[in-house]
Design a protein around this motif. Structure first.
Motif, PDB file in Angstrom:
ATOM      1  N   SER A  28       0.829  -1.203   0.000  1.00  0.00           N
ATOM      2  CA  SER A  28       0.000   0.000   0.000  1.00  0.00           C
ATOM      3  C   SER A  28       0.871   1.264   0.000  1.00  0.00           C
ATOM      4  N   ASP A  29       1.837   1.309   0.902  1.00  0.00           N
ATOM      5  CA  ASP A  29       2.738   2.464   0.952  1.00  0.00           C
ATOM      6  C   ASP A  29       3.593   2.541  -0.311  1.00  0.00           C
ATOM      7  N   ALA A  30       3.989   1.380  -0.840  1.00  0.00           N
ATOM      8  CA  ALA A  30       4.786   1.351  -2.065  1.00  0.00           C
ATOM      9  C   ALA A  30       3.988   1.939  -3.227  1.00  0.00           C
ATOM     10  N   GLU A  31       2.716   1.557  -3.332  1.00  0.00           N
ATOM     11  CA  GLU A  31       1.869   2.097  -4.392  1.00  0.00           C
ATOM     12  C   GLU A  31       1.721   3.608  -4.259  1.00  0.00           C
ATOM     13  N   ASP A  32       1.560   4.080  -3.015  1.00  0.00           N
ATOM     14  CA  ASP A  32       1.469   5.526  -2.787  1.00  0.00           C
ATOM     15  C   ASP A  32       2.745   6.232  -3.249  1.00  0.00           C
ATOM     16  N   ALA A  33       3.893   5.657  -2.907  1.00  0.00           N
ATOM     17  CA  ALA A  33       5.178   6.268  -3.276  1.00  0.00           C
ATOM     18  C   ALA A  33       5.333   6.321  -4.798  1.00  0.00           C
ATOM     19  N   VAL A  34       4.980   5.235  -5.473  1.00  0.00           N
ATOM     20  CA  VAL A  34       5.110   5.206  -6.935  1.00  0.00           C
ATOM     21  C   VAL A  34       4.128   6.181  -7.573  1.00  0.00           C
ATOM     22  N   GLN A  35       2.908   6.242  -7.068  1.00  0.00           N
ATOM     23  CA  GLN A  35       1.926   7.197  -7.604  1.00  0.00           C
ATOM     24  C   GLN A  35       2.448   8.633  -7.467  1.00  0.00           C
ATOM     25  N   ARG A  45      15.357   7.795  -8.993  1.00  0.00           N
ATOM     26  CA  ARG A  45      15.704   8.810  -7.991  1.00  0.00           C
ATOM     27  C   ARG A  45      14.447   9.464  -7.417  1.00  0.00           C
ATOM     28  N   ILE A  46      13.506   9.802  -8.277  1.00  0.00           N
ATOM     29  CA  ILE A  46      12.254  10.412  -7.806  1.00  0.00           C
ATOM     30  C   ILE A  46      11.524   9.441  -6.883  1.00  0.00           C
ATOM     31  N   THR A  47      11.472   8.167  -7.253  1.00  0.00           N
ATOM     32  CA  THR A  47      10.790   7.157  -6.438  1.00  0.00           C
ATOM     33  C   THR A  47      11.460   6.997  -5.085  1.00  0.00           C
ATOM     34  N   VAL A  48      12.785   6.928  -5.064  1.00  0.00           N
ATOM     35  CA  VAL A  48      13.518   6.809  -3.794  1.00  0.00           C
ATOM     36  C   VAL A  48      13.237   8.031  -2.916  1.00  0.00           C
ATOM     37  N   ASN A  49      13.225   9.208  -3.506  1.00  0.00           N
ATOM     38  CA  ASN A  49      12.938  10.416  -2.732  1.00  0.00           C
ATOM     39  C   ASN A  49      11.520  10.411  -2.165  1.00  0.00           C
ATOM     40  N   LYS A  50      10.552   9.931  -2.949  1.00  0.00           N
ATOM     41  CA  LYS A  50       9.171   9.846  -2.455  1.00  0.00           C
ATOM     42  C   LYS A  50       9.081   8.826  -1.315  1.00  0.00           C
TER      43      LYS A  50
END
Length: 192
Positions: free
Chosen positions: A50-57, A82-87
């Motif tokens: 769930s949190d992973a999906e939020d981060a990718v979105q 990089r954007i995904t890691v930062n999110k």
């Protein structure tokens, strides 16, 4: 009428250029290809889907808004990573803040409510060692977890991970080595 290339023949950089000009269809095609890899990275960083999906979105939304400034001569994969890691970092920071305030809320009221969470021992037995290791990956310090996840699960080379994280290749190599040693120690304890 001019013939167009089939969807499979359109190079990714041409799609990115179209997306940078505002084509949501081109952006969606590129992101549909990139999303599974980003989801895999985020899952390892966040610890739950769930949190992973939020981060990718959030990462994909940020990418859409920043795409006009993207350097088309570079590959998009490290930029999106990089954007995904930062999110993921942002969401983990928010999670820690939320947990801090929840711990300091009215403890009597929270003690009266039954805990819906599954029994940790039963869950551990049901999911076996693979699930335990996933949890241990998320418990690694960020300095070790990030390069480990990017290289092991994110399909990045050590050089790409170094670029994404803004550290040297040698630092990536050392941190991956340390992360693997910690995880190996945990695995040995589980077996023993």
């Amino acid at each position: 009428m001019r013939k167009t290339q089939s969807d499979a023949q359109v190079p990714e950089n041409a799609l990115i250029a179209e997306a940078a000009k505002g084509s949501k269809a081109a952006f969606n095609r590129v992101m549909n290809e990139q999303a599974p890899r980003l989801q895999n990275i985020a899952l390892r960083m966040m610890g739950n889907s769930s949190d992973a999906e939020d981060a990718v979105q959030e990462a994909l939304a940020a990418a859409w808004f920043k795409l006009a400034s993207f350097d088309l001569s570079r590959p998009i994969s490290p930029w999106l990573t990089r954007i995904t890691v930062n999110k993921c970092r942002d969401l983990l920071r928010k999670r820690r803040i939320r947990q801090f305030f929840e711990l300091h809320s009215d403890n009597e009221a929270s003690m009266m409510v039954a805990d819906d969470a599954p029994d940790p021992c039963a869950e551990l037995q049901a999911h076996q060692a693979l699930e335990v290791m996933q949890k241990e990956i998320t418990r690694l310090p960020a300095a070790l977890r990030e390069p480990f996840v990017l290289v092991t699960f994110g399909e990045n080379s050590q050089a790409e991970a170094a670029h994404i994280l803004g550290i040297s290749e040698k630092a990536v190599e050392t941190r991956i080595y340390r992360a693997r040693n910690r995880l190996r120690e945990i695995a040995d304890k589980l077996e023993g």
